[in-house]
Design a protein around this motif. Sequence first.
Motif, short mmCIF file in Angstrom:
data_model
loop_
_atom_site.label_atom_id
_atom_site.label_comp_id
_atom_site.label_asym_id
_atom_site.label_seq_id
_atom_site.Cartn_x
_atom_site.Cartn_y
_atom_site.Cartn_z
N LYS A 125 -42.59 13.65 16.42
CA LYS A 125 -43.25 14.33 17.54
C LYS A 125 -42.34 14.48 18.76
O LYS A 125 -42.73 15.06 19.75
CB LYS A 125 -44.51 13.55 17.94
N TRP A 126 -41.16 13.92 18.68
CA TRP A 126 -40.20 14.01 19.78
C TRP A 126 -39.87 15.46 20.06
O TRP A 126 -39.76 16.25 19.12
CB TRP A 126 -38.94 13.23 19.37
N ASP A 183 -44.29 7.43 13.43
CA ASP A 183 -44.52 8.87 13.49
C ASP A 183 -44.11 9.50 14.82
O ASP A 183 -44.05 10.73 14.94
CB ASP A 183 -45.99 9.19 13.20
N TYR A 184 -43.81 8.68 15.83
CA TYR A 184 -43.40 9.27 17.11
C TYR A 184 -42.09 10.03 16.97
O TYR A 184 -41.80 10.95 17.76
CB TYR A 184 -43.27 8.18 18.18
N ARG A 242 -55.33 13.33 25.33
CA ARG A 242 -54.37 14.44 25.46
C ARG A 242 -53.94 14.89 24.07
O ARG A 242 -54.08 14.15 23.09
CB ARG A 242 -53.17 14.02 26.32
N GLU A 243 -53.42 16.10 23.97
CA GLU A 243 -53.10 16.66 22.66
C GLU A 243 -51.96 15.92 21.96
O GLU A 243 -51.94 15.82 20.74
CB GLU A 243 -52.74 18.15 22.79
N LYS A 244 -51.02 15.40 22.73
CA LYS A 244 -49.84 14.78 22.12
C LYS A 244 -49.60 13.42 22.74
O LYS A 244 -49.20 13.31 23.90
CB LYS A 244 -48.62 15.68 22.32
N ILE A 245 -49.87 12.37 21.96
CA ILE A 245 -49.65 11.01 22.44
C ILE A 245 -49.31 10.13 21.25
O ILE A 245 -49.90 10.27 20.18
CB ILE A 245 -50.89 10.46 23.19
N SER A 246 -48.34 9.25 21.41
CA SER A 246 -47.91 8.37 20.32
C SER A 246 -47.60 7.00 20.87
O SER A 246 -47.32 6.84 22.06
CB SER A 246 -46.68 8.93 19.59
N PHE A 292 -41.04 14.10 24.27
CA PHE A 292 -42.24 13.86 25.06
C PHE A 292 -41.95 14.17 26.53
O PHE A 292 -40.80 14.11 26.96
CB PHE A 292 -42.70 12.41 24.93
N ALA A 324 -55.65 12.39 13.98
CA ALA A 324 -54.29 12.25 14.53
C ALA A 324 -53.92 10.78 14.73
O ALA A 324 -52.74 10.41 14.72
CB ALA A 324 -54.17 13.00 15.85
N SER A 341 -47.42 15.22 27.53
CA SER A 341 -47.33 14.44 26.30
C SER A 341 -46.68 13.10 26.61
O SER A 341 -45.78 13.01 27.44
CB SER A 341 -46.50 15.20 25.26
#
Length: 324
Positions: free
Chosen positions: A262-263, A258-259, A248-252, A265, A70, A234
């Motif tokens: 994933k928006w 690429d963030y 954590r599972e979701k971090i950018s 947060f 990731a 996140s």
Amino acid sequence: MIVAIHEVTQDRRWRYYLCLLITLFAKNAQALFGLGLGLYAFTKGRYLRGLISIVISIFWWFLATHLSSAGGDHVAMRLGYLGDTKLEMLATLLVRPWIVFSVASPESIFLYTLGLSLPFLALLRKPALACLLGAAPVYLVNVISDSGIQRELNHHYSIPVLAFLIAGCLDSLPLISVKARRIQKNVFNATLVLSMVAFLGYSRVMYFKSRYLPRLPEAVAFQSVVSGIGSQESVLASSNYVVHLAGREKISQVEKEDYKVKWPFDVIIFPSEKALINVRGRLKEVGKTKIGRTMNQVLERAKASGMSCSQPNDYVRLCRKGAG
């Protein structure tokens, strides 16, 4: 690492493999240390132990790379100039090795090598050749990397090389006459002088004045805020902050595009516009940089999406989803 190197020639196995595994678990790139350890074991006649070490290291490399995928392909980021695939990279190194000089000048390679070896020159003898072979995988990857920080000794990338150099000195000690105290004293004095020269020349002591101490208040302010961020939330953060919020599972990080995919947060945390950021070796106010403008755009988007944004102190800006 040093204990693992020492245990290569010992009959007991558990301590060797325990130290090897602890070392590998630090990060996926430590597989290079495992490969070097296997080569060192071969030179010492421990062929089975060397083979097992190499197999374990390769297995760890693929497993850890998959688990950390990731965060991106670090091999492609740092060795991508050699080719698009691992096979292409190896072929390029064999056919056109001089391409390395496009990312690392001969002078920088020489100075890096000198800085690594300088404190140990007075102690190294012929038995250290086995340890130098063990250090080769990490050393060579640092030399050919597109990332210059791998050739700076104030970063951690060379620690496995130093472990092998220290072990090489220990292997060399029997050849330094225990009877000739004058020789011992000269070796000791030379090592002390060379170590001080290497430290003053390569440790970037001035960074404390130019980079580290000026940002100390921000570090304290950040820690006072980050304690309120839950481990399941996140997060979108700047590159300096994201390493303190991992696991954590979701971090950018905002520096990577690429963030956007994933928006949204749960939390967005950035330095304030007046906080300092390192840009090409110099500290600048965040608001006067390109990434600072990107942060402002992200915060505007966050407000428009209904997030509650505030500046809890002089150094940190924080947005939360669903806070009111």
